[in-house]
Scaffold this motif. Structure first.
Motif, PDB file in Angstrom:
ATOM      1  N   ASN A 117       0.077  -1.482   0.078  1.00  0.00           N
ATOM      2  CA  ASN A 117       0.056   0.096  -0.204  1.00  0.00           C
ATOM      3  C   ASN A 117       1.345   0.914  -0.363  1.00  0.00           C
ATOM      4  N   ASP A 118       2.308   1.158  -0.227  1.00  0.00           N
ATOM      5  CA  ASP A 118       3.389   2.089   0.253  1.00  0.00           C
ATOM      6  C   ASP A 118       3.423   2.858  -0.934  1.00  0.00           C
ATOM      7  N   VAL A 119       3.568   3.428  -1.415  1.00  0.00           N
ATOM      8  CA  VAL A 119       4.210   4.830  -2.342  1.00  0.00           C
ATOM      9  C   VAL A 119       5.385   5.618  -1.455  1.00  0.00           C
ATOM     10  N   VAL A 120       6.705   5.131  -2.239  1.00  0.00           N
ATOM     11  CA  VAL A 120       8.132   5.361  -1.393  1.00  0.00           C
ATOM     12  C   VAL A 120       8.695   6.300  -2.459  1.00  0.00           C
ATOM     13  N   LEU A 121       9.220   7.432  -1.608  1.00  0.00           N
ATOM     14  CA  LEU A 121      10.602   8.335  -1.636  1.00  0.00           C
ATOM     15  C   LEU A 121      12.000   7.927  -1.463  1.00  0.00           C
ATOM     16  N   ILE A 122      12.427   7.651  -2.130  1.00  0.00           N
ATOM     17  CA  ILE A 122      14.008   6.608  -1.864  1.00  0.00           C
ATOM     18  C   ILE A 122      14.791   8.610  -2.060  1.00  0.00           C
ATOM     19  N   ALA A 123      15.543   8.742  -0.546  1.00  0.00           N
ATOM     20  CA  ALA A 123      15.766  10.235   0.039  1.00  0.00           C
ATOM     21  C   ALA A 123      17.333   9.326  -0.136  1.00  0.00           C
ATOM     22  N   ASP A 124      18.445  10.351   0.224  1.00  0.00           N
ATOM     23  CA  ASP A 124      19.526  10.138   0.172  1.00  0.00           C
ATOM     24  C   ASP A 124      20.838  11.861  -0.111  1.00  0.00           C
ATOM     25  N   ASP A 125      21.903  11.770   0.719  1.00  0.00           N
ATOM     26  CA  ASP A 125      22.444  12.407   1.107  1.00  0.00           C
ATOM     27  C   ASP A 125      23.207  13.144   0.171  1.00  0.00           C
ATOM     28  N   ILE A 126      24.493  12.118  -0.666  1.00  0.00           N
ATOM     29  CA  ILE A 126      24.724  11.116  -1.830  1.00  0.00           C
ATOM     30  C   ILE A 126      24.446  10.727  -3.079  1.00  0.00           C
ATOM     31  N   VAL A 147       7.185   3.201  -6.824  1.00  0.00           N
ATOM     32  CA  VAL A 147       8.183   3.828  -5.749  1.00  0.00           C
ATOM     33  C   VAL A 147       8.103   5.027  -7.090  1.00  0.00           C
ATOM     34  N   ALA A 148       7.715   6.391  -6.063  1.00  0.00           N
ATOM     35  CA  ALA A 148       7.186   7.263  -6.022  1.00  0.00           C
ATOM     36  C   ALA A 148       8.537   8.399  -7.503  1.00  0.00           C
ATOM     37  N   GLY A 149       9.904   8.041  -6.209  1.00  0.00           N
ATOM     38  CA  GLY A 149      11.202   8.454  -7.112  1.00  0.00           C
ATOM     39  C   GLY A 149      12.005   8.719  -5.970  1.00  0.00           C
ATOM     40  N   VAL A 150      13.278   8.974  -6.620  1.00  0.00           N
ATOM     41  CA  VAL A 150      14.410   9.361  -5.864  1.00  0.00           C
ATOM     42  C   VAL A 150      14.582  10.551  -5.663  1.00  0.00           C
ATOM     43  N   GLY A 151      15.649  11.630  -4.095  1.00  0.00           N
ATOM     44  CA  GLY A 151      15.625  12.664  -4.342  1.00  0.00           C
ATOM     45  C   GLY A 151      16.869  12.426  -3.082  1.00  0.00           C
ATOM     46  N   VAL A 152      17.601  13.557  -4.144  1.00  0.00           N
ATOM     47  CA  VAL A 152      18.992  13.549  -3.436  1.00  0.00           C
ATOM     48  C   VAL A 152      19.381  14.718  -3.310  1.00  0.00           C
ATOM     49  N   VAL A 153      20.368  15.132  -2.090  1.00  0.00           N
ATOM     50  CA  VAL A 153      21.336  16.000  -2.352  1.00  0.00           C
ATOM     51  C   VAL A 153      22.382  16.574  -3.312  1.00  0.00           C
ATOM     52  N   ILE A 154      22.670  15.891  -3.218  1.00  0.00           N
ATOM     53  CA  ILE A 154      24.118  16.246  -4.526  1.00  0.00           C
ATOM     54  C   ILE A 154      24.286  14.938  -5.265  1.00  0.00           C
ATOM     55  N   GLU A 155      24.128  14.589  -6.456  1.00  0.00           N
ATOM     56  CA  GLU A 155      24.597  14.185  -7.056  1.00  0.00           C
ATOM     57  C   GLU A 155      26.182  14.008  -8.164  1.00  0.00           C
ATOM     58  N   LYS A 156      26.880  13.419  -7.601  1.00  0.00           N
ATOM     59  CA  LYS A 156      28.181  13.088  -8.089  1.00  0.00           C
ATOM     60  C   LYS A 156      28.176  12.947  -9.632  1.00  0.00           C
ATOM     61  N   GLY A 157      27.885  13.695 -11.176  1.00  0.00           N
ATOM     62  CA  GLY A 157      26.514  14.024 -12.410  1.00  0.00           C
ATOM     63  C   GLY A 157      28.317  12.842 -13.033  1.00  0.00           C
ATOM     64  N   GLY A 158      29.154  12.851 -12.847  1.00  0.00           N
ATOM     65  CA  GLY A 158      30.705  11.619 -13.450  1.00  0.00           C
ATOM     66  C   GLY A 158      30.344   9.833 -12.973  1.00  0.00           C
ATOM     67  N   ILE A 164      22.269   5.643 -14.712  1.00  0.00           N
ATOM     68  CA  ILE A 164      21.385   4.300 -13.997  1.00  0.00           C
ATOM     69  C   ILE A 164      19.883   4.205 -13.843  1.00  0.00           C
ATOM     70  N   LEU A 165      19.986   5.285 -13.193  1.00  0.00           N
ATOM     71  CA  LEU A 165      18.475   4.798 -12.327  1.00  0.00           C
ATOM     72  C   LEU A 165      17.859   5.969 -13.439  1.00  0.00           C
ATOM     73  N   ARG A 166      17.794   6.562 -14.423  1.00  0.00           N
ATOM     74  CA  ARG A 166      17.474   7.303 -15.289  1.00  0.00           C
ATOM     75  C   ARG A 166      16.808   5.434 -15.980  1.00  0.00           C
ATOM     76  N   GLN A 167      18.048   5.589 -16.197  1.00  0.00           N
ATOM     77  CA  GLN A 167      17.868   4.058 -17.266  1.00  0.00           C
ATOM     78  C   GLN A 167      16.773   3.450 -17.281  1.00  0.00           C
ATOM     79  N   ILE A 168      16.782   3.751 -16.948  1.00  0.00           N
ATOM     80  CA  ILE A 168      15.824   2.711 -15.640  1.00  0.00           C
ATOM     81  C   ILE A 168      14.271   3.058 -15.270  1.00  0.00           C
ATOM     82  N   GLY A 169      14.607   4.138 -15.410  1.00  0.00           N
ATOM     83  CA  GLY A 169      13.055   4.659 -15.697  1.00  0.00           C
ATOM     84  C   GLY A 169      12.718   5.714 -14.388  1.00  0.00           C
ATOM     85  N   ILE A 170      13.801   5.287 -13.711  1.00  0.00           N
ATOM     86  CA  ILE A 170      13.307   6.006 -11.655  1.00  0.00           C
ATOM     87  C   ILE A 170      13.507   7.973 -12.010  1.00  0.00           C
ATOM     88  N   ARG A 171      12.588   8.363 -11.513  1.00  0.00           N
ATOM     89  CA  ARG A 171      12.078   9.835 -11.442  1.00  0.00           C
ATOM     90  C   ARG A 171      13.052   9.446 -10.594  1.00  0.00           C
TER      91      ARG A 171
END
Length: 190
Positions: A117-126, A147-158, A164-171
């Motif tokens: 029954n849960d709709v989950v936002l995954i959150a992390d610092d980096i 899964v509603a998506g993933v929210g992070v404070v800092i993404e290391k773009g390199g 990977i997350l975008r390729q598997i269709g995760i917001r």
């Protein structure tokens, strides 16, 4: 430029092997004003997604998950890396490898805390390589939650995590994306 971005640029320190140290405000010593602002921004980005839980991994992600969950008005939940006597033995598990610590972990979330029954936002610092988040996605799938998506404070773009997350269709919503490090300073993507 937002206060969140200003703080990251002024106080984040780049260490050996490109590790971004944010321990003076984000994941060791906690600046609650910064965390509240970051949590509110992540909550704003996922408003209307029907989120019922914010999930993270112990321990660095707990603070941002709590502030995001508070802004959304839902519980925060964290996956434990070690089985304790305080946790129900009925758990969802996932094996992950931490590149920054060069060791593996078994993530555990009590079945009492997460279900279909849960709709989950995954959150992390980096977000770097994304192994912890992929482990959390596996746990959410085992619980048959959404899964509603993933929210992070800092993404290391390199690093591969965001790709990977975008390729598997995760917001994926990142408050700051590090494009590169130049002369020991972070250069953020516009």
């Amino acid at each position: 430029m937002s206060d969140i971005i200003k703080r990251i640029l002024s106080d984040a320190v780049v260490g050996e092997d490109g590790i971004i140290h944010v321990d003076t405000f984000l994941n060791h010593q906690l600046d609650t004003v910064f965390l509240e602002d970051a949590g509110e921004e992540l909550a704003k980005r996922f408003k209307g997604a029907g989120i019922t839980k914010v999930l993270t991994v112990e321990s660095s992600g707990i603070a941002i998950a709590c502030f995001t969950a508070r802004a959304l008005g839902v519980p925060a939940l964290y996956a434990k890396k070690f089985q304790t006597g305080y946790m129900s033995p009925q758990v969802y598990e996932s094996e992950i490898h931490s590149f920054s610590l060069s060791k593996g972990y078994t993530l555990r979330v009590s079945k009492q805390c997460l279900d279909e029954n849960d709709v989950v936002l995954i959150a992390d610092d980096i977000l770097a390589n994304g192994q912890a988040i992929l482990g959390l996605l596996e746990i959410v799938a085992k619980a048959k939650a959404e899964v509603a998506g993933v929210g992070v404070v800092i993404e290391k773009g390199g690093k591969d995590g965001g790709r990977i997350l975008r390729q598997i269709g995760i917001r994926l919503e990142s408050l700051a994306v590090v494009d590169k490090v130049e002369n020991g300073k972070l250069v953020l993507r516009d």
